[in-house]
Design a protein around this motif. Structure first.
Motif, short mmCIF file in Angstrom:
data_model
loop_
_atom_site.label_atom_id
_atom_site.label_comp_id
_atom_site.label_asym_id
_atom_site.label_seq_id
_atom_site.Cartn_x
_atom_site.Cartn_y
_atom_site.Cartn_z
N GLU A 18 0.82 -1.20 0.00
CA GLU A 18 0.00 0.00 0.00
C GLU A 18 0.86 1.26 0.00
O GLU A 18 0.50 2.27 -0.60
N GLU A 48 -4.76 4.22 -0.38
CA GLU A 48 -3.52 3.44 -0.28
C GLU A 48 -2.66 3.93 0.89
O GLU A 48 -2.12 3.12 1.65
N GLU A 133 -10.40 -2.00 -1.31
CA GLU A 133 -9.59 -2.37 -2.48
C GLU A 133 -10.48 -2.80 -3.64
O GLU A 133 -10.23 -2.46 -4.80
#
Ligand SMILES: [Fe+2]
Length: 193
Positions: A18, A48, A133
């Motif tokens: 990430e 992220e 995600e």
């Protein structure tokens, strides 16, 4: 000394992935000339970055520290993201960020809850991460569809085939498994550092 959870390698791999993702999407958003694409990339970059910090925080709460790992493909991905000659559509395709049209075919997140030892706090974090995600995947796929429509390109022609997607999922799963294997064996408790 804290007992090392069996899923610590997974948390480390996510934190590192990430962190790299945030760098990539921030770089890309700084060079795109399309405001709609920029807005999507900014949203994804924030997610992220937040995931990276949240997982590093969880690792710290468990009594361990993040082990930095080099992603051998990161520099190549950054080159694509920073490119002034590739279009945003081409970047989405070359970075393999497009999902199958109906979301079928599974993804790298499918196996993350197979570990039955995951504690409730980590499980809550992991569940939110996976859902975000997958939503990011929908956002980027929608972005790709809009860019194809603007170009008059058929989405199906520009999108990867199901075989490509299956290969991507297999590659990602193998990569994650490798990371978990190597990182899980080498994480050191804070008290032991
Ligand atoms: Fe991510």
């Amino acid at each position: 000394m804290n007992t090392k959870p069996s899923y610590l390698g997974l948390l480390n791999a996510i934190a590192m992935g990430e962190r790299n993702g945030a760098e990539l999407f921030n770089c890309w958003s700084s060079v795109t000339t399309n405001p709609e694409v920029c807005a999507v990339l900014h949203t994804v970059a924030l997610r992220e970055a937040e995931h990276a910090v949240a997982f590093e925080k969880r690792i710290d709460e468990l009594g361990f520290g993040v082990m930095p790992r080099i992603d051998a493909q990161h520099d190549a991905k950054m080159t694509i993201a920073a490119s002034a000659t590739l279009s945003d559509r081409q970047k989405l395709e070359q970075l393999k960020l497009i999902r199958s049209p109906n979301g079928s075919g599974g993804d790298v997140f499918d196996t993350m809850f197979e570990n039955k030892d995951i504690d409730p706090v980590t499980g809550g974090l992991l569940g939110r991460y996976i859902a975000e995600e997958r939503d990011t995947g929908r956002l980027l796929t929608g972005c790709h569809g809009a860019l194809c429509a603007a170009e008059g390109t058929h989405v199906s022609a520009a999108s990867p085939s199901m075989e490509d997607l299956a290969q991507q999922v297999a590659d990602a799963g193998r990569h994650l498994a490798d990371l978990v294997r190597c990182i899980g064996a080498s994480l050191t408790p804070v008290a032991a550092r």
